[in-house]
Design an enzyme around this catalytic site. Structure first.
Site, short mmCIF file in Angstrom:
data_model
loop_
_atom_site.label_atom_id
_atom_site.label_comp_id
_atom_site.label_asym_id
_atom_site.label_seq_id
_atom_site.Cartn_x
_atom_site.Cartn_y
_atom_site.Cartn_z
N ILE A 101 0.91 -1.24 -0.11
CA ILE A 101 0.00 0.10 -0.04
C ILE A 101 1.01 0.91 -0.13
CG2 ILE A 101 -2.04 1.00 0.99
CD1 ILE A 101 -2.38 -2.04 0.36
N VAL A 102 0.77 2.07 -1.14
CA VAL A 102 1.61 3.22 -1.25
C VAL A 102 0.80 4.58 -1.02
CG1 VAL A 102 3.31 4.35 -2.90
CG2 VAL A 102 3.20 1.87 -2.54
N PRO A 103 1.31 5.34 -0.20
CA PRO A 103 0.54 6.58 0.06
C PRO A 103 0.62 7.76 -0.79
CG PRO A 103 2.57 6.76 1.43
CD PRO A 103 2.45 5.44 0.62
N THR A 131 1.63 10.71 0.14
CA THR A 131 2.52 11.98 0.64
C THR A 131 3.94 11.66 0.02
OG1 THR A 131 2.52 10.26 2.38
CG2 THR A 131 1.33 12.29 2.54
N ASN A 132 4.32 10.40 0.11
CA ASN A 132 5.73 9.83 -0.92
C ASN A 132 5.42 8.91 -1.47
OD1 ASN A 132 7.32 11.43 1.55
ND2 ASN A 132 6.14 10.01 2.85
N GLY A 140 2.67 3.66 11.69
CA GLY A 140 1.69 4.65 12.31
C GLY A 140 2.18 5.87 12.08
N CYS A 145 6.36 11.31 7.66
CA CYS A 145 5.98 10.91 9.13
C CYS A 145 6.96 11.25 10.16
CB CYS A 145 5.17 9.65 9.18
SG CYS A 145 6.06 8.39 8.81
N GLU A 154 0.13 15.43 15.02
CA GLU A 154 1.09 15.48 13.99
C GLU A 154 0.38 16.59 12.72
OE1 GLU A 154 3.07 11.96 11.13
OE2 GLU A 154 0.99 11.76 11.57
N LEU A 171 9.02 2.77 8.23
CA LEU A 171 9.63 2.47 9.68
C LEU A 171 8.77 1.98 10.69
CD1 LEU A 171 11.13 6.22 9.47
CD2 LEU A 171 11.99 4.32 8.25
#
Length: 579
Positions: free
Chosen positions: A119-121, A123-124, A222, A255, A345, A424
């Site tokens: 699963i790739v976001p 944001t990056n 997370g 993150c 965050e 991470l």
């Protein structure tokens, strides 16, 4: 009324595509697993060589499609994945024997985990896709990517470039694929598919929880909410420069980027001056309230419209006037939690700011920040006091505590010696299975050949004690003695208790019954359900046989003893018994 139908059609298309891609990946798994180390390394070499020259075009495409971040920073992230991650994983042994522990006589052999659902976001997007494809193929695992719906084009382009290079280098067809129609239902189907072996999930907490609920092994990440502590012995100029560099890198999208600054009181004013010198704007009380309303949703999440946007844009959307050269907005807060919305965050160039009396109070404040959305992830300490640095390492609930460097760069291994990675782990603190930076090692299962190093102690079994047969209960004494019928019944009961039952015909010898059967239970060939060693010994003592069938459970010791003395009788098949 047409919209639900359209969405349902997209969901069905996405589900169908997920099933097709994961099945094709499963077919590729076996031939991929048979490749040699040299073949795998050649495939990884070809993919890295193909995608590295595309770092800038992919960065532009990602920025244009998502609107997030800074193109030049995205170029650096793409190169980090295609060059530094590649150089780190290239020497790894991931095929066959990967280690020999000569002193323990153990040989370790690598086995690929299987199909990876990645699963790739948004944001990056491109850097994470490059990284996940490289580590999956290095571990001989086929990969199916589910891109964020807002970043399908740029992520798909990464998959195309790397797949073309890998195919030319000899990878089986179906080893690298990417969904083109992406919905939540389709992504869930991919994660839950029988063919999927492991999930690599990078995204929001909802997605990570879904990954952990899919019934498959999963590596999830997370939220970060990383604090940065500036202790009184720090090089203040470098510390502030590092924090601003980390927070503004790709507009705070990683993150692990700094979200809070915790400052030792004796140097607080100097720290503020350095922040202003580095382009920071300290918000007033009303400005902080306006920013909190614009940036923080009722669910205590950052507003997607402001994620990855530059500081002047964020300020403008909050009704705050700042110079166009402003790099970061700073909110000085008195606490952490729901009453302080800007302590979450933020994923954009906004920092919360705290002043503490000493490093012990700073330690407690950093814990509070991590507990409000960053448990197990990352923090930094800027100090020249090794004792204080060690205390932070011992006490903080974070698994990456970087020293005198930006959290953004240090956590992923760009400016530190940590394993280079874009995923991470947050360990038990963050509800993750590992606290590591994820690498090909996490996509391998390891078999172990273990030779004897300590001979087993051999003990001879003690000879079985002769067991005396229970005596038949004596007949009741009376002046008239016992009748013949009563005596006959008691003899029958005694024999039945010892495994014999009266035959149907008069004068037939008593017939043995199967172990576990009730006295007088009927046919001889009714198989026992379970036979242990004691059952066999009792059968030997009483001179009877034990009937066993295809469903009979026989312990190893019972089987050895029974076969030695030919105690077992094979029951008739069910068809022959008319069952």
């Amino acid at each position: 009324m047409a919209q639900p139908t359209v969405q349902t059609d997209r969901d069905l298309t996405s589900i169908h595509e997920a099933r097709a891609l994961v099945r094709r990946a499963k077919e590729a798994a076996a031939p991929l697993a048979e490749l040699t180390q040299e073949q795998i390394d050649a495939i990884v070499d070809a993919m890295a060589a193909a995608v590295t020259p595309q770092a800038e075009p992919l960065a532009r495409l990602a920025h244009e499609e998502t609107g997030y971040g800074v193109t030049l920073d995205k170029v650096q992230k793409n190169l980090f994945a295609s060059e530094k991650v590649y150089r780190f994983i290239r020497p790894m042994k991931t095929v066959g024997v990967i280690r020999r522990l000569e002193d323990r006589k153990v040989v370790e052999i690598a086995e690929p985990f299987g199909v990876v659902a990645a699963i790739v976001p948004s944001t990056n997007p491109t850097s994470t896709a490059i990284y996940k494809i490289l580590i999956a193929l290095k571990a001989r695992c086929p990969i199916v990517i589910s891109p964020h719906p807002a970043a399908v084009r740029c992520i798909s382009r990464v998959a195309e470039i790397m797949n073309e290079a890998a195919r030319r280098a000899g990878v089986p067809e179906g080893s690298i694929s990417c969904m083109s129609t992406v919905t939540l239902e389709g992504t869930q189907e991919l994660m839950k598919a029988r063919e999927t072996a492991v999930i690599l999930a990078t995204g929001g907490m909802g997605l990570v929880r879904a990954a952990y609920s899919a019934g498959k092994p999963a590596y999830g990440v997370g939220p970060g909410n990383a604090p940065a502590f500036i202790e009184r012995s720090a090089d203040v100029v470098k510390a502030v420069r590092d924090i601003v560099t980390g927070k503004t890198f790709d507009n705070g999208l990683l993150c692990s980027s700094e979200n809070s600054v915790v400052v030792d009181a004796p140097i607080a004013e100097e720290v503020k001056r350095q922040f202003v010198a580095n382009g920071a704007h300290f918000l007033s009380g009303p400005e902080m309230e306006g920013l909190a309303r614009a940036l923080v949703t009722p669910q205590r999440l950052p507003n997607p419209r402001l994620v990855g946007r530059p500081a002047p844009y964020v300020a403008e959307q909050a009704g705050i006037s700042v110079p166009p050269t402003t790099r970061v907005l700073v909110a000085e807060l008195a606490g952490v939690g729901r009453d302080y919305p800007l302590s979450i965050e933020k994923l954009c160039p906004v920092l919360s700011f705290y002043i503490v009396a000493d490093w012990r109070e700073g330690c407690d404040r950093c814990k509070q920040i991590l507990r409000y959305g960053g448990m197990g992830h990352t923090m930094s300490i800027h100090s020249r006091n090794d004792d204080v640095i060690l205390q932070f390492g011992l006490k903080k609930p974070a698994f990456r505590i970087v020293v005198n460097t930006p959290t953004t760069h240090g956590s992923i291994g760009l400016t530190t010696g940590l394993d280079p990675a874009m995923t991470l782990g947050c360990g038990g603190y963050g509800g993750n299975i590992t606290s590591d930076n994820i690498s090909p090692r996490h996509l391998l299962n390891v078999k172990r050949l273990a030779y004897e190093v300590t001979p087993a102690v051999v003990r001879a079994d003690a000879p079985p004690r002769a067991a005396s047969l229970p005596k038949a209960p004596p007949p009741p004494l009376g002046p008239a003695g016992i009748t013949a019928d009563s005596l006959s019944r008691r003899i029958d009961q005694f024999l039945a208790a010892r495994g014999y039952t009266a035959a149907a015909g008069k004068g037939d010898p008593a017939t043995p019954v199967s172990a576990g059967a009730q006295p007088g239970a009927g046919l001889v060939d009714k198989p026992a359900e379970f036979v242990c060693e004691d059952d066999v010994r009792q059968a030997l003592r009483s001179g009877r046989k034990i009937s066993v069938g295809e469903r009979t459970i026989v312990t190893p010791a019972a089987r050895d003893l029974g076969e030695q003395h030919r105690v077992f009788v094979q029951a008739a098949w069910p068809q022959q018994l008319g069952k």
